[in-house]
Design an enzyme around this catalytic site. Structure first.
Site, PDB file in Angstrom:
ATOM      1  N   HIS A  20       0.849  -1.198   0.000  1.00 42.62           N
ATOM      2  CA  HIS A  20       0.000   0.000   0.000  1.00 42.62           C
ATOM      3  C   HIS A  20       0.882   1.243   0.000  1.00 42.62           C
ATOM      4  O   HIS A  20       1.762   1.375   0.859  1.00 42.62           O
ATOM      5  CB  HIS A  20      -0.905   0.005   1.233  1.00 42.62           C
ATOM      6  CG  HIS A  20      -1.803  -1.193   1.295  1.00 42.62           C
ATOM      7  ND1 HIS A  20      -3.078  -1.195   0.757  1.00 42.62           N
ATOM      8  CD2 HIS A  20      -1.602  -2.436   1.782  1.00 42.62           C
ATOM      9  CE1 HIS A  20      -3.615  -2.388   0.929  1.00 42.62           C
ATOM     10  NE2 HIS A  20      -2.739  -3.164   1.555  1.00 42.62           N
ATOM     11  N   HIS A 195      -9.028  -7.449  -1.158  1.00 46.86           N
ATOM     12  CA  HIS A 195      -8.729  -7.897   0.203  1.00 46.86           C
ATOM     13  C   HIS A 195      -9.980  -8.613   0.711  1.00 46.86           C
ATOM     14  O   HIS A 195     -11.053  -8.014   0.802  1.00 46.86           O
ATOM     15  CB  HIS A 195      -8.438  -6.704   1.116  1.00 46.86           C
ATOM     16  CG  HIS A 195      -7.057  -6.135   0.976  1.00 46.86           C
ATOM     17  ND1 HIS A 195      -6.521  -5.769  -0.225  1.00 46.86           N
ATOM     18  CD2 HIS A 195      -6.101  -5.865   1.920  1.00 46.86           C
ATOM     19  CE1 HIS A 195      -5.286  -5.299  -0.024  1.00 46.86           C
ATOM     20  NE2 HIS A 195      -5.012  -5.342   1.252  1.00 46.86           N
ATOM     21  N   GLU A 198      -9.539 -11.389   5.452  1.00 48.78           N
ATOM     22  CA  GLU A 198      -8.554 -10.837   6.395  1.00 48.78           C
ATOM     23  C   GLU A 198      -9.316 -10.624   7.709  1.00 48.78           C
ATOM     24  O   GLU A 198     -10.523 -10.822   7.771  1.00 48.78           O
ATOM     25  CB  GLU A 198      -8.019  -9.497   5.849  1.00 48.78           C
ATOM     26  CG  GLU A 198      -6.732  -9.025   6.514  1.00 48.78           C
ATOM     27  CD  GLU A 198      -6.343  -7.597   6.090  1.00 48.78           C
ATOM     28  OE1 GLU A 198      -7.051  -6.995   5.274  1.00 48.78           O
ATOM     29  OE2 GLU A 198      -5.318  -7.100   6.616  1.00 48.78           O
ATOM     30  N   ASP A 280       3.074  -5.635   2.185  1.00 45.12           N
ATOM     31  CA  ASP A 280       1.890  -4.908   2.673  1.00 45.12           C
ATOM     32  C   ASP A 280       2.183  -3.441   3.020  1.00 45.12           C
ATOM     33  O   ASP A 280       1.824  -2.540   2.276  1.00 45.12           O
ATOM     34  CB  ASP A 280       1.293  -5.639   3.878  1.00 45.12           C
ATOM     35  CG  ASP A 280      -0.198  -5.414   4.034  1.00 45.12           C
ATOM     36  OD1 ASP A 280      -0.803  -4.828   3.122  1.00 45.12           O
ATOM     37  OD2 ASP A 280      -0.761  -5.832   5.058  1.00 45.12           O
ATOM     38  N   ASP A 281       2.782  -3.203   4.190  1.00 46.71           N
ATOM     39  CA  ASP A 281       3.091  -1.839   4.646  1.00 46.71           C
ATOM     40  C   ASP A 281       4.498  -1.883   5.265  1.00 46.71           C
ATOM     41  O   ASP A 281       4.643  -1.831   6.492  1.00 46.71           O
ATOM     42  CB  ASP A 281       2.087  -1.381   5.710  1.00 46.71           C
ATOM     43  CG  ASP A 281       0.649  -1.559   5.262  1.00 46.71           C
ATOM     44  OD1 ASP A 281       0.185  -0.778   4.418  1.00 46.71           O
ATOM     45  OD2 ASP A 281      -0.007  -2.501   5.752  1.00 46.71           O
TER      46      ASP A 281
HETATM   47 ZN   LIG Z   1      -3.142  -5.071   2.324  1.00 50.35          ZN
END
Ligand SMILES: [Zn+2]
Length: 350
Positions: A20, A195, A198, A280-281
């Site tokens: 992201h 997504h 999750e 992801d981050d």
């Molecule tokens: Zn994500």
């Protein structure tokens, strides 16, 4: 083993399909940008802190959208710096999510998108890494906001804007709420990813995304294991799951001594599912692409042949156009095998 594994995971050719943009901001860059709106260094440090049971990163992304970002040039810098960091860890191609709805009050979609794409182009020139952009539905916003996003994408087409995603908190925000946006994007020729599954959410969200919304791949998707018939269908269809070893939900909810043993990532390949590990981050998860791949070995117990399979799953499931994708697939396989022979002459990770 650890030195050879570090060398190997650092050097092996990689794609990252699940990252992201606002989760990829370097902490120093965040601090510099945050200082413009009066945030202190201590406040930034608190946002980037990650304890044993991380509370997730969504509040940091909202802080960026609501307080910190000031101009589209900020997005150029974030994209460029992230790709510089990724390329330094052997990432050759990245597919990056961006939520335009959250920044529309600062700059319009077209301006933000063009700034990111300029960052991609500069990073390609300077670091040899390619990138595609996936504008993503903010599922905490309204379905009408999502439809508007699809309309922006249709009105401002650029080759590297390849598909549409959906992220932010899944709980009580199932993918079908946004059916109109998905339909517009699909009719417009965009690739789709979602997504789903999750936060321990019902596997129905994975099923809906695949069967009703016709997405091409699933981001996370862990709870698919709770529905064996659905998992079997996903395996048969060859659906790619872009998984995240540092995902905070399982770090928070599984007991530390059981986390690695009980994590769904460990069990997904045994169910026939195609997975690929992603960052992801990265600064917020305190992970690099190298560490992400190391975790697949050290935490989840996968071997060399598994890593090769995951790597190829990623290339095959990427949204790269043909014939570039096929070319990368062949080149990655050759490079992986040569590197493996060098780092692990016995053919195993030992
Ligand atoms: Zn994500």
């Amino acid at each position: 083993m650890s030195d050879a594994l570090e060398t190997f995971c650092h050097a092996m050719p990689k794609v990252d399909l699940h990252v992201h943009l606002l989760g990829a901001v370097r902490q120093a860059t965040f601090a510099e940008m945050a200082a413009r709106c009066g945030m202190t260094a201590a406040e930034t440090e608190a946002l980037y802190a990650r304890d044993a049971k991380p509370k997730g990163v969504l509040h940091v992304l909202r802080t960026l959208e609501q307080r910190v970002l000031r101009q589209s040039g900020d997005l150029h810098r974030i994209a460029y710096e992230h790709l510089q960091d990724a390329a330094a860890h052997g990432v050759r191609h990245s597919e990056i999510f961006w939520n335009p709805t959250g920044t529309e009050h600062i700059f319009p979609y077209a301006k933000g998108a063009d700034a990111i794409l300029a960052g991609f182009a500069d990073a390609a020139t300077d670091f040899g890494v390619s990138a595609l952009l996936i504008p993503s539905i903010d599922r905490e916003a309204t379905p009408e906001d999502a439809t508007q996003l699809a309309e922006w994408m249709l009105a401002h087409r650029r080759d590297p804007i390849i598909g549409m995603g959906i992220d932010y908190r899944e709980t009580d925000r199932p993918p079908e709420l946004f059916w109109k946006a998905w339909r517009l994007a699909k009719q417009g020729g965009f690739r789709l990813t979602a997504h789903a599954g999750e936060f321990g959410c019902h596997p129905r969200n994975v099923e809906t995304a695949l069967d009703l919304l016709e997405v091409d791949r699933i981001d996370h998707g862990y709870t698919v294991l709770e529905d064996p018939a659905l998992a079997a269908r996903c395996a048969e269809r060859g659906v790619l799951f872009t998984v995240v070893p540092t995902n905070s939900y399982y770090l928070r909810t599984l007991p530390p001594e059981r986390w690695a043993e009980d994590h769904p990532i460990r069990r997904m390949p045994a169910a026939g599912l195609l997975i690929h590990p992603n960052t992801d981050d990265p600064p917020l998860h305190q992970v690099t692409p190298t560490r992400c791949w190391r975790m697949m070995v050290e935490d989840f117990g996968f071997g060399l042949a598994d890593l090769r399979g995951f790597m190829l799953n990623g290339v095959r499931g990427s949204f790269l156009p043909e014939p570039a994708r096929r070319h990368i697939e062949a080149a990655f396989a050759e490079e992986f095998d040569a590197l493996a022979a060098e780092c692990f002459p016995q053919g195993v990770l030992s």
